[in-house]
Motif scaffolding. Structure first.
Motif, PDB file in Angstrom:
ATOM      1  N   CYS A  73     -15.320   7.906   1.503  1.00  0.00           N
ATOM      2  CA  CYS A  73     -15.322   7.509   0.452  1.00  0.00           C
ATOM      3  C   CYS A  73     -15.639   6.467   0.655  1.00  0.00           C
ATOM      4  N   LEU A  74     -13.892   5.476   0.153  1.00  0.00           N
ATOM      5  CA  LEU A  74     -13.587   4.164   0.197  1.00  0.00           C
ATOM      6  C   LEU A  74     -13.973   3.050   1.961  1.00  0.00           C
ATOM      7  N   GLY A  75     -14.116   4.546   2.226  1.00  0.00           N
ATOM      8  CA  GLY A  75     -15.183   3.624   4.052  1.00  0.00           C
ATOM      9  C   GLY A  75     -16.498   3.364   3.289  1.00  0.00           C
ATOM     10  N   MET A  76     -17.015   4.771   2.816  1.00  0.00           N
ATOM     11  CA  MET A  76     -18.766   4.228   2.133  1.00  0.00           C
ATOM     12  C   MET A  76     -18.489   2.665   1.331  1.00  0.00           C
ATOM     13  N   GLN A  77     -17.629   2.763   0.552  1.00  0.00           N
ATOM     14  CA  GLN A  77     -17.135   1.832  -0.499  1.00  0.00           C
ATOM     15  C   GLN A  77     -17.090   0.612   0.077  1.00  0.00           C
ATOM     16  N   LEU A  78     -16.632   0.129   0.751  1.00  0.00           N
ATOM     17  CA  LEU A  78     -16.417  -0.478   1.919  1.00  0.00           C
ATOM     18  C   LEU A  78     -17.617  -1.578   2.570  1.00  0.00           C
ATOM     19  N   ILE A  79     -18.191  -0.749   3.088  1.00  0.00           N
ATOM     20  CA  ILE A  79     -19.145  -1.025   3.315  1.00  0.00           C
ATOM     21  C   ILE A  79     -20.712  -1.254   2.165  1.00  0.00           C
ATOM     22  N   ALA A  80     -20.507  -1.312   1.175  1.00  0.00           N
ATOM     23  CA  ALA A  80     -21.588  -1.298   0.249  1.00  0.00           C
ATOM     24  C   ALA A  80     -20.983  -3.073  -0.188  1.00  0.00           C
ATOM     25  N   GLU A  81     -19.588  -2.994  -0.389  1.00  0.00           N
ATOM     26  CA  GLU A  81     -19.505  -3.851  -1.017  1.00  0.00           C
ATOM     27  C   GLU A  81     -19.513  -5.665   0.271  1.00  0.00           C
ATOM     28  N   GLU A  82     -19.260  -4.982   1.172  1.00  0.00           N
ATOM     29  CA  GLU A  82     -19.057  -5.850   2.624  1.00  0.00           C
ATOM     30  C   GLU A  82     -20.452  -6.657   3.335  1.00  0.00           C
ATOM     31  N   LEU A  83     -21.149  -5.793   2.192  1.00  0.00           N
ATOM     32  CA  LEU A  83     -22.985  -6.246   2.649  1.00  0.00           C
ATOM     33  C   LEU A  83     -23.758  -6.515   1.241  1.00  0.00           C
ATOM     34  N   SER A 140     -26.324  12.891  -7.088  1.00  0.00           N
ATOM     35  CA  SER A 140     -25.405  14.241  -7.468  1.00  0.00           C
ATOM     36  C   SER A 140     -25.324  13.856  -9.263  1.00  0.00           C
ATOM     37  N   ASP A 141     -25.037  14.771 -10.280  1.00  0.00           N
ATOM     38  CA  ASP A 141     -25.012  14.238 -11.406  1.00  0.00           C
ATOM     39  C   ASP A 141     -24.007  13.693 -11.631  1.00  0.00           C
ATOM     40  N   VAL A 142     -22.788  13.985 -10.972  1.00  0.00           N
ATOM     41  CA  VAL A 142     -21.952  13.196 -11.185  1.00  0.00           C
ATOM     42  C   VAL A 142     -21.919  11.471 -10.708  1.00  0.00           C
ATOM     43  N   CYS A 143     -22.636  11.467  -9.392  1.00  0.00           N
ATOM     44  CA  CYS A 143     -22.833   9.712  -9.215  1.00  0.00           C
ATOM     45  C   CYS A 143     -23.910   9.686  -8.330  1.00  0.00           C
ATOM     46  N   GLY A 144     -24.726   8.377  -8.726  1.00  0.00           N
ATOM     47  CA  GLY A 144     -26.104   7.982  -8.461  1.00  0.00           C
ATOM     48  C   GLY A 144     -26.073   7.938  -6.640  1.00  0.00           C
ATOM     49  N   VAL A 145     -25.465   7.169  -6.003  1.00  0.00           N
ATOM     50  CA  VAL A 145     -25.050   7.362  -4.707  1.00  0.00           C
ATOM     51  C   VAL A 145     -23.611   7.886  -3.910  1.00  0.00           C
ATOM     52  N   GLU A 146     -24.420   9.637  -3.757  1.00  0.00           N
ATOM     53  CA  GLU A 146     -23.278  10.223  -2.835  1.00  0.00           C
ATOM     54  C   GLU A 146     -23.627   9.830  -1.529  1.00  0.00           C
ATOM     55  N   ALA A 147     -24.422   9.315  -1.101  1.00  0.00           N
ATOM     56  CA  ALA A 147     -24.962   9.070   0.468  1.00  0.00           C
ATOM     57  C   ALA A 147     -25.932   7.718   0.528  1.00  0.00           C
ATOM     58  N   MET A 148     -25.794   7.235   1.930  1.00  0.00           N
ATOM     59  CA  MET A 148     -26.496   5.959   2.492  1.00  0.00           C
ATOM     60  C   MET A 148     -26.635   5.473   3.960  1.00  0.00           C
ATOM     61  N   SER A 149     -27.528   5.414   3.980  1.00  0.00           N
ATOM     62  CA  SER A 149     -27.850   5.337   5.147  1.00  0.00           C
ATOM     63  C   SER A 149     -28.529   3.810   6.051  1.00  0.00           C
ATOM     64  N   ASN A 150     -27.946   2.926   7.002  1.00  0.00           N
ATOM     65  CA  ASN A 150     -28.688   2.173   7.436  1.00  0.00           C
ATOM     66  C   ASN A 150     -29.114   2.391   8.644  1.00  0.00           C
ATOM     67  N   THR A 151     -30.240   3.101   9.639  1.00  0.00           N
ATOM     68  CA  THR A 151     -30.671   3.910  10.698  1.00  0.00           C
ATOM     69  C   THR A 151     -30.628   2.631  11.796  1.00  0.00           C
ATOM     70  N   GLU A 152     -31.131   1.244  11.272  1.00  0.00           N
ATOM     71  CA  GLU A 152     -31.328   0.046  12.131  1.00  0.00           C
ATOM     72  C   GLU A 152     -30.009  -0.250  12.636  1.00  0.00           C
ATOM     73  N   ARG A 153     -29.160  -0.175  11.770  1.00  0.00           N
ATOM     74  CA  ARG A 153     -27.472  -1.189  12.211  1.00  0.00           C
ATOM     75  C   ARG A 153     -26.344   0.438  12.395  1.00  0.00           C
ATOM     76  N   ASP A 154     -27.372   1.502  12.688  1.00  0.00           N
ATOM     77  CA  ASP A 154     -26.238   2.631  12.740  1.00  0.00           C
ATOM     78  C   ASP A 154     -24.913   2.678  11.558  1.00  0.00           C
ATOM     79  N   LEU A 155     -25.027   2.825  10.702  1.00  0.00           N
ATOM     80  CA  LEU A 155     -24.499   2.170   9.266  1.00  0.00           C
ATOM     81  C   LEU A 155     -24.238   3.730   8.083  1.00  0.00           C
ATOM     82  N   TYR A 156     -23.457   3.939   8.358  1.00  0.00           N
ATOM     83  CA  TYR A 156     -23.370   5.375   7.338  1.00  0.00           C
ATOM     84  C   TYR A 156     -22.605   5.715   6.349  1.00  0.00           C
ATOM     85  N   GLY A 157     -22.543   5.876   5.097  1.00  0.00           N
ATOM     86  CA  GLY A 157     -21.819   6.906   4.034  1.00  0.00           C
ATOM     87  C   GLY A 157     -21.620   7.989   3.716  1.00  0.00           C
ATOM     88  N   VAL A 158     -20.568   8.045   3.035  1.00  0.00           N
ATOM     89  CA  VAL A 158     -20.573   9.619   2.566  1.00  0.00           C
ATOM     90  C   VAL A 158     -19.905   8.914   1.251  1.00  0.00           C
TER      91      VAL A 158
END
Length: 184
Positions: A73-83, A140-158
């Motif tokens: 949740c917020l942890g995923m948003q933080l990853i996205a915003e920071e990067l 999902s129908d509610v949110c376009g980005v429900e999860a994301m991954s960067n396997t090169e950096r091992d960063l994941y978010g839901v």
């Protein structure tokens, strides 16, 4: 023994994240988000959910810890915003059961889930655009980005909360993250 620490961003379910990991026989600890990452030894980091990006403390510094990171949740948003991604207000708002569609069956974090999986998520804020280097892995129908991954950096978010009983196969998300940590 694998050690995964949970960085406490003051979310209402943070203690359940630690418990879910403990129940999977992982050494785990809940750590205040003002803790210097240099003082933390772990095989993986979970950035917990929370009410406000302004209360995320030093969480962003853990993205350079050279271990896998799972943002919830917020942890995923933080990853996205920071990067370099983009975060904004969600159209839906509060907590709800949501059916997510898994977009990448090869994703090491969520690819093993059913193509349609019921989850419990808050959409007050959400990732609107993933950062460069990330793959958009669920929607999902509610949110376009429900999860994301960067396997090169091992960063994941839901966006959803795998630690709560309302989420189907939530334990599997943590099991997959532990596998990622063990293979790092």
């Amino acid at each position: 023994m694998t050690r995964v620490v949970v960085i406490d961003n003051h979310g209402q379910f943070t203690h359940l994240e630690r418990r879910a990991l403990r129940d999977l026989d992982v050494e785990t600890e809940l750590i205040d988000n003002e803790t210097d990452p240099a003082d933390v030894e772990a095989d993986g980091i979970v950035l917990s959910g929370g009410p406000d990006m302004d209360r995320a403390g030093r969480s962003a510094e853990y993205l350079d810890a050279d271990v896998p990171v799972l943002g919830i949740c917020l942890g995923m948003q933080l990853i996205a915003e920071e990067l370099g991604g983009r975060v904004g207000s969600g159209d839906y708002g509060g907590y709800a059961d949501v059916d997510v569609e898994i977009l990448d069956a090869d994703d090491p974090l969520i690819g093993s889930l059913a193509p349609q999986t019921r989850v419990w998520a808050s959409h007050a804020d959400e990732v609107k655009a993933v950062p460069d280097g990330f793959t958009h892995t669920a929607t999902s129908d509610v949110c376009g980005v429900e999860a994301m991954s960067n396997t090169e950096r091992d960063l994941y978010g839901v966006q959803w909360h795998p630690e709560v009983a309302h989420t189907e196969r939530g334990e599997e998300v943590f099991e997959n993250f532990i596998s990622i940590c063990e293979s790092n």
